[in-house]
Design an enzyme around this catalytic site. Structure first.
Site, PDB file in Angstrom:
ATOM      1  N   GLU A  14      -7.923  -1.440 -26.785  1.00  0.00           N
ATOM      2  CA  GLU A  14      -7.437  -2.565 -25.977  1.00  0.00           C
ATOM      3  C   GLU A  14      -6.283  -3.278 -26.703  1.00  0.00           C
ATOM      4  O   GLU A  14      -5.301  -3.677 -26.076  1.00  0.00           O
ATOM      5  CB  GLU A  14      -8.622  -3.499 -25.675  1.00  0.00           C
ATOM      6  CG  GLU A  14      -8.275  -4.866 -25.123  1.00  0.00           C
ATOM      7  CD  GLU A  14      -7.523  -4.893 -23.802  1.00  0.00           C
ATOM      8  OE1 GLU A  14      -7.261  -3.829 -23.212  1.00  0.00           O
ATOM      9  OE2 GLU A  14      -7.146  -5.991 -23.374  1.00  0.00           O
TER      10      GLU A  14
ATOM     11  N   HIS B  21      -7.827  14.989 -37.873  1.00  0.00           N
ATOM     12  CA  HIS B  21      -7.927  16.179 -37.030  1.00  0.00           C
ATOM     13  C   HIS B  21      -6.631  16.408 -36.246  1.00  0.00           C
ATOM     14  O   HIS B  21      -6.657  17.000 -35.163  1.00  0.00           O
ATOM     15  CB  HIS B  21      -9.130  16.055 -36.084  1.00  0.00           C
ATOM     16  CG  HIS B  21     -10.431  15.996 -36.830  1.00  0.00           C
ATOM     17  ND1 HIS B  21     -11.005  17.103 -37.410  1.00  0.00           N
ATOM     18  CD2 HIS B  21     -11.244  14.954 -37.129  1.00  0.00           C
ATOM     19  CE1 HIS B  21     -12.130  16.749 -38.023  1.00  0.00           C
ATOM     20  NE2 HIS B  21     -12.292  15.446 -37.869  1.00  0.00           N
TER      21      HIS B  21
ATOM     22  N   GLY C 131       0.832  -1.202   0.000  1.00  0.00           N
ATOM     23  CA  GLY C 131       0.000   0.000   0.000  1.00  0.00           C
ATOM     24  C   GLY C 131       0.864   1.248   0.000  1.00  0.00           C
ATOM     25  O   GLY C 131       2.052   1.185  -0.319  1.00  0.00           O
TER      26      GLY C 131
END
Ligand code: F6R
Length: 608
Positions: free
Chosen positions: A481, A504, A105
């Site tokens: 993906e 674009h 953590g």
């Protein structure tokens, strides 16, 4: 991410810790370390940079490892604070070398805590975990339990922490907030792990700790406390089989997992879809249809996010429900406007991804309806969500998510069909899709037997260092993906754009050195995407097409093609993704990458 493993019992902990770390290694592989303690307080302490095998070599080279260290804690590290070196490797110790700590953590306020402690102690590492060890020494009065209870009020962040004390050598204390911690019961003693899989070979039953709970293991027994009071908890029988087996004829475990996809899809649909009468008969989905759902919010990260985007097209197109898909770390930063008519869907293979978990807590705190699509049974997200379906992709061990993505996408198609039927009774159209789903396994086999062609194409594309991966509508996130998998496995820089966005801006970058991979199987936007491909080909640049066998332009438009079986547009994301996974895998293999453990990554991202 970092993972912990600990033991107290009749056996010598050292080989058990090494074996436990091997089972957790796919979750973090920067460095590894362990400490064993004998009942007289003598320690066996080893750390190594790199894989668990480096630690195992060091342990084996020291004959002391054969002694009887009845208690021990161990750790695999995925670096968050401080570079990858031995100093930063866990376990970390207090200045008096009495307390040793492993931690999964992040302690967010470690800098402030460290600044105060630095007046008294010298720090040898850059980690937040060393701060925990020094803080234990600094605040210790009479026992570890009350010390850690007080520290839980001071430490901000997410953690699962295991601590040993040389003066109480048969004791381990574990605390948890956010990050997972499981206690395993075995005939020979008690185990603690971040992951139930690593316990499945050694424990007959297990208990999952909730936030702010503490486990105190002493002399092969354990007690669990919450807010200072001892509590009793449900014990689950160990019914998980965790064995990655061998690679068989596959060149990597990732390849093996890709080839499991047809069976995984069988797990997803069988028992939930009745292919005989072409209906969906699943209790959870029927219960879901009793809710007045006006909107769907999908929240996920990484590949699960792309799966969510793919599913969103079906929720809109088939079920007619507005959908929004958000990356979980962005969801956490945004203002949450609760909607009691919305269904909040959380996608996660591991069920432990910190950003997804914290997003779910925010939504639940406002009493909104939450739904988990999770693979790991009993994981935090699976436990927290109000409802859910398991993706039944079996254990997905290797870092790149493949078979689970396909399972997630399958579940969302099934949910969309079920919601569509409940709202609109479009039986014949829905039945046609269900019928085709019954054949999907065969279509996937067609892709899986064309790997040699995909391999040849992949070889050719290893010469490029950049690539655009494009698609339109549902094939835009499908391309996204595939792009993620290519960069993650091969380290080739890939960018995902919507085919229509090319002119674009991104088109300015294209030249003969930057190929475009277009995912454009047959579908309602096929012709528009062909126009975008024409724009690239007009400049004679390289285009690799993921296209249907049927494609009338296959011989004149593309530089190279990977042909997908002819299917409806609804089935094509499945076949495109699988072909994309195989392409990414072979790109990586040809470039000599470690496909099972790509650099800098880890399975299960348990820090925000
Ligand atoms: C990519 C990959 C990651 C995970 C992401 C979310 O191949 O595996 O992008 O998809 O870290 O993980 P879960 O699904 O466990 O929440």
């Amino acid at each position: 991410m970092c993972w912990i493993f600990a033991y107290n019992g009749d056996k010598n902990s050292i080989p058990l810790l090494v074996d436990g770390l091997k089972d957790l290694e796919y979750r973090g592989y920067d460095s590894a370390g362990l400490i064993g303690i004998k009942s007289d307080g003598e320690v066996f302490f080893k750390k190594a940079v790199g894989r668990v095998s480096s630690l195992a070599t060091k342990v084996d080279a020291d004959t002391n490892s054969k002694w009887d260290y009845s208690t021990g804690i161990a750790h695999t590290r995925w670096a968050t604070h401080g570079i990858v070196n031995e100093e930063n490797t866990h376990p970390h110790t207090s200045a008096n070398e009495r307390f040793y700590v492993v931690h999964n953590g992040i302690i967010e306020n470690f800098k402030e805590l460290k600044a105060k402690l630095e007046e008294k102690y010298t720090f040898y590492s850059q980690t937040d975990t060393e701060v925990i060890a020094k803080l234990i020494e600094d605040s210790f009065e009479w026992d570890l339990r009350s010390t850690l209870e007080e520290m839980m009020k001071t430490m901000v962040g997410a953690y699962s922490i295991a601590v040993v004390d040389r003066e109480n050598p048969d004791t381990i204390v574990g605390i948890k907030l956010g990050s997972p911690m499981i206690v395993g019961e075995a005939d020979d003693g008690v185990y603690i792990s971040s992951d139930v899989n690593a316990l499945s070979k050694v424990a007959h039953s297990y208990v999952t700790l909730e936030d702010y709970e503490m486990v105190v293991v002493k002399d092969k027994q354990y007690k669990i406390y919450s807010a200072g009071e001892m509590i009793s908890k449900n014990v689950s029988e160990m019914d998980i089989e965790y064995d990655t087996g061998d690679m068989g004829n596959f060149s990597s475990f990732t390849e093996k997992e890709i080839f499991e996809i047809p069976e995984v899809l069988g797990n997803v649909f069988n028992g939930r879809i009745n292919f005989e009468d072409k209906s969906i008969g699943n209790e959870t989905l029927s219960e879901l249809n009793e809710h007045d759902i006006q909107r769907i919010e999908i929240i996920a990260s990484g590949s699960s996010y792309y799966a969510g985007l793919i599913g969103s097209y079906w929720f809109r197109d088939l079920a007619g429900i507005p959908v929004n898909v958000t990356i979980s770390s962005e969801f956490l930063c945004d203002t949450f406007l609760p909607d009691d008519k919305a269904l909040y869907v959380f996608l996660s293979q591991s069920g432990e991804t910190a950003d997804v978990r914290e997003s779910l807590k925010i939504v639940k705190a406002k009493w909104c309806l939450t739904f988990g699509i999770v693979n790991v049974v009993g994981s935090t997200i699976a436990r927290l969500a109000d409802m859910g379906l398991y993706s039944h992709a079996w254990v997905e061990v290797w870092v790149a998510s493949t078979k689970n993505v396909i399972a997630q996408v399958g579940i969302m198609l099934m949910m969309s069909l079920s919601m569509w039927l409940a709202r609109d009774l479009q039986y014949s159209k829905a039945r046609a899709i269900i019928e085709e789903l019954g054949w999907l396994g065969d279509k996937i086999h067609e892709v899986l037997i064309s790997t040699s062609h995909i391999h040849e194409v992949a070889k050719k594309y290893t010469q490029y260092s950049d690539m655009f991966v494009l698609g339109r509508n549902i094939f835009y996130p499908t391309a996204g993906e595939i792009s993620l998998k290519c960069k993650e496995l091969s380290y080739i820089h890939t960018e995902n754009y919507s085919a229509g966005e090319l002119k674009h801006g991104p088109l300015a970058l294209i030249d003969p050195e930057l190929p475009c991979l277009f995912v454009n199987p047959a579908g309602k936007h096929y012709v528009k995407t062909v126009s975008n491909i024409e724009e690239v080909r007009a400049r004679s640049w390289v285009v690799l097409g993921f296209i249907s066998k049927w494609d009338p332009r296959k011989d004149d438009l593309y530089t190279d093609t990977i042909e997908l079986p002819d299917t409806s547009e609804t089935m094509a994301p499945f076949t495109s993704l699988i072909a994309g996974y195989i392409f990414a895998l072979y790109l990586a293999q040809e470039l000599d990458r470690d496909v099972d453990k790509p650099k800098n990554l880890a399975k299960s991202v348990t820090v925000e």
